[in-house]
Write an enzyme that holds these catalytic residues in place. Sequence first.
Site, PDB file in Angstrom:
ATOM      1  N   GLU A  17      -2.857   8.170  12.008  1.00  0.00           N
ATOM      2  CA  GLU A  17      -2.582   6.753  11.753  1.00  0.00           C
ATOM      3  C   GLU A  17      -3.710   5.844  12.215  1.00  0.00           C
ATOM      4  O   GLU A  17      -3.825   4.726  11.743  1.00  0.00           O
ATOM      5  CB  GLU A  17      -1.302   6.340  12.482  1.00  0.00           C
ATOM      6  CG  GLU A  17      -0.090   7.019  11.922  1.00  0.00           C
ATOM      7  CD  GLU A  17       1.076   6.881  12.867  1.00  0.00           C
ATOM      8  OE1 GLU A  17       2.172   6.633  12.366  1.00  0.00           O
ATOM      9  OE2 GLU A  17       0.906   7.020  14.081  1.00  0.00           O
ATOM     10  N   ASP A 209      10.021   9.689   6.142  1.00  0.00           N
ATOM     11  CA  ASP A 209      11.028  10.673   5.728  1.00  0.00           C
ATOM     12  C   ASP A 209      12.394  10.051   5.961  1.00  0.00           C
ATOM     13  O   ASP A 209      12.493   8.936   6.474  1.00  0.00           O
ATOM     14  CB  ASP A 209      10.858  11.958   6.568  1.00  0.00           C
ATOM     15  CG  ASP A 209      11.034  11.675   8.060  1.00  0.00           C
ATOM     16  OD1 ASP A 209      12.172  11.701   8.529  1.00  0.00           O
ATOM     17  OD2 ASP A 209      10.032  11.384   8.763  1.00  0.00           O
TER      18      ASP A 209
END
Length: 240
Positions: A17, A209
């Site tokens: 990230e 998710d």
Amino acid sequence: MSAVPPRLAVVAALHEELSDWLAQLPDRRCERVAGRDVWVATFRGQSIVVTLSGIGKVAAATTATLLIQRFGVQRIVFTGVAGGLGPGVAVGDVVVARRLLQHDMNAWPLVPRHEVPGYGRAHFETDTALSDTLAWACEQALLDMGLPTQRLHQGLIISGDQFVSDTAAAQALQRDLPDALAVEMEGAAFAQVCHDHGVPLAVVRTISDRADDDAHTDFSQFLRDFASPYSQAMLNRWFT
Ligand code: SAH
């Protein structure tokens, strides 16, 4: 003369990230402390400290304490990925935390379930002004990526020392904590440490998710393809 803004820490959970964004910081200097790399830099005129939280609540609490006590950080913004829980929270959506809770804290029957013993509370609020700015940066980032701003949600994020990747477990969390929008592994630990030190915190999570039986595959794919563009877009807007 304008006031110097309070020193800000930018924290992510995972290397994927931050690495691309970090590479843009020209004068970054790395210090290795307690097994962590901590970068000190200036970005668009602001003094910043950048690091990875480590995974899970204990690693996160150590990192938050280190940032505050050793690096003199006065504000923290956390960016990461999470599993979506709320019915309208889809993969690729963004959630800004207004409050956080440890879903695996349970000292019942001594105190009510989820309450942190000694604190008299289960929820820890994020800082309103910092979260307002973060929500604005996320909206702008969504627009920059050609995505509708309806993909931004704000509310409760829950944390625990589990990667939730089981439909029944995700449903049980939703039943117990119907307000929860997303589940992750670090945010509530940061919130508790920041509460202890009176340091303002803002947390954003991009949904990688749905914390269900497909979570493992969705998580890996999201991390590979989208985690970096999302965090870069948000951080570039944050620092405009
Ligand atoms: N691949 C990593 C492990 C990642 S754990 C490794 O091998 O070291 C998952 C990370 O993403 C944590 O930082 C957590 O905060 C977040 N996360 C994303 N989806 C999650 C889910 N369904 N449940 C819990 N945490 C989740």
